[in-house]
Design a protein around this motif. Sequence first.
Motif, PDB file in Angstrom:
ATOM      1  N   ASN A   1       0.819  -1.221   0.000  1.00 31.80           N
ATOM      2  CA  ASN A   1       0.000   0.000   0.000  1.00 31.80           C
ATOM      3  C   ASN A   1       0.848   1.264   0.000  1.00 31.80           C
ATOM      4  N   VAL A   2       1.898   1.246  -0.805  1.00 31.14           N
ATOM      5  CA  VAL A   2       2.791   2.398  -0.877  1.00 31.14           C
ATOM      6  C   VAL A   2       2.016   3.627  -1.341  1.00 31.14           C
ATOM      7  N   GLY A   3       2.209   4.732  -0.641  1.00 27.12           N
ATOM      8  CA  GLY A   3       1.501   5.965  -0.962  1.00 27.12           C
ATOM      9  C   GLY A   3       0.231   6.148  -0.168  1.00 27.12           C
ATOM     10  N   HIS A   4      -0.333   5.066   0.347  1.00 23.73           N
ATOM     11  CA  HIS A   4      -1.489   5.169   1.235  1.00 23.73           C
ATOM     12  C   HIS A   4      -0.985   5.505   2.641  1.00 23.73           C
ATOM     13  N   GLU A   5      -1.681   6.399   3.315  1.00 24.31           N
ATOM     14  CA  GLU A   5      -1.201   6.841   4.618  1.00 24.31           C
ATOM     15  C   GLU A   5      -1.203   5.725   5.643  1.00 24.31           C
ATOM     16  N   THR A   6      -2.131   4.786   5.525  1.00 29.27           N
ATOM     17  CA  THR A   6      -2.179   3.667   6.457  1.00 29.27           C
ATOM     18  C   THR A   6      -2.258   2.347   5.701  1.00 29.27           C
ATOM     19  N   SER A   7      -1.796   1.288   6.364  1.00 27.24           N
ATOM     20  CA  SER A   7      -1.891  -0.054   5.808  1.00 27.24           C
ATOM     21  C   SER A   7      -2.033  -1.041   6.958  1.00 27.24           C
ATOM     22  N   VAL A   8      -3.267  -1.503   7.169  1.00 23.14           N
ATOM     23  CA  VAL A   8      -3.559  -2.537   8.149  1.00 23.14           C
ATOM     24  C   VAL A   8      -4.381  -3.615   7.451  1.00 23.14           C
ATOM     25  N   ILE A   9      -3.982  -4.855   7.632  1.00 25.26           N
ATOM     26  CA  ILE A   9      -4.668  -5.980   7.013  1.00 25.26           C
ATOM     27  C   ILE A   9      -5.163  -6.921   8.106  1.00 25.26           C
ATOM     28  N   VAL A  10      -6.435  -7.280   8.028  1.00 25.49           N
ATOM     29  CA  VAL A  10      -6.976  -8.318   8.903  1.00 25.49           C
ATOM     30  C   VAL A  10      -7.290  -9.530   8.038  1.00 25.49           C
ATOM     31  N   ASP A  11      -6.600 -10.613   8.289  1.00 22.04           N
ATOM     32  CA  ASP A  11      -6.910 -11.920   7.699  1.00 22.04           C
ATOM     33  C   ASP A  11      -6.854 -12.877   8.883  1.00 22.04           C
TER      34      ASP A  11
END
Length: 275
Positions: free
Chosen positions: A233-243
Motif C-alpha cells: 500500500n505504498v503511498g497510502h497513509e495507512t496499511s492494516v490488514i486483517v486476515d
Amino acid sequence: MASRTILVILSEYGYWGEELLGPVAACDEQGYQTVFATPTGKRPQALPPSLDPGYVDPPLGRSVTTPEVAVAVAELDASDRLNDPLSLSAWIPDRPYNSEPDFLRRIEGYYRELGRIDTDIERYDALVIVGGSGPIVDLANNGRVHELILAFLRADKPIVAECYGVACLAFARDWEDRDSIIRGKHVTGHCKEYDYKDGTGFIGVDFNMGPPPYPLEYILRDATAPDGRYHGNVGHETSVIVDYPFITARSTPDSFLAGQKLVEVLESGLRRYGW
C-alpha cells in the motif's frame, strides 16, 4: 462481560513508541488489561527517535510523530506499567540442539513443558507484537516467540504484529512441515520503499547497522505464497490488514488503526479488512 486481557510482546533493543501506544490506547479505552513480556524480562525502552516530533523519517521525508503522540509515548515509556515484564526465557522452554547428549529425553521434556503453554494462555484473549527496529534483533528469529505465536494460533486467538514484528509471523512454523503460518494469508509489513538506507539503530548497542539486515517485504511475499499476498500500500497513509487470526500493520502511522481493528475483531467478530 468479563474484562479481556491482552499479552504484549516487546523487544529489549528498542520499540517504536507509537507502535506500543496505539494498541495500548485502544485496549485501555475498552477496559482491557495489558500484560507485557520481553525475551529475558528486561524492561523495554522506546527508541529515541520515536519520542522526538522533530525527527524526520528519511524514506517519508516528514515527521511521523506528532507532538501529542510524543508526549503520550514519553508518559507511557516512563510509567511503571513496563517495569516488570514477563520473561519469555523463564516461561517458555528452549528447544535443545539435536547434537546435545541424551537428545531424545531432552526433546521429550521440551514438548512436555511446551504443552503447558496452551493452558497458560487461556487467560489471554489476544497477542500483540510491537514493532520498531528492536524486533530485528531479539524477536524475529526467537524460537520462544515462535512457540507462543503457535500456541495462540492453536487457540484460535487474534495475533497483532506491527512493522518489523511481522517477521515473527513469517518465521513461526511447525517443525514437521516447516511451512510459514502465514502461507496463503494476506498481510502487510514494512515495505521496501519505506526501509532506511542508513541509520537503523538499537537501544543499548552503539552500532549503526545502516539499512535493515533484511528486506521484510521480500520475506513476507515469499512466506504468503502461493495463494496469499503481501500488501505494501505504498503511498497510502495507512496499511492494516486483517486476515483472521492475523492483524498486521505496516509501520508507525498504522498503530492506532491496528489497535482499533483488534477491538473490532474481539468485540464485533471482524475477520477480514483491508484487502
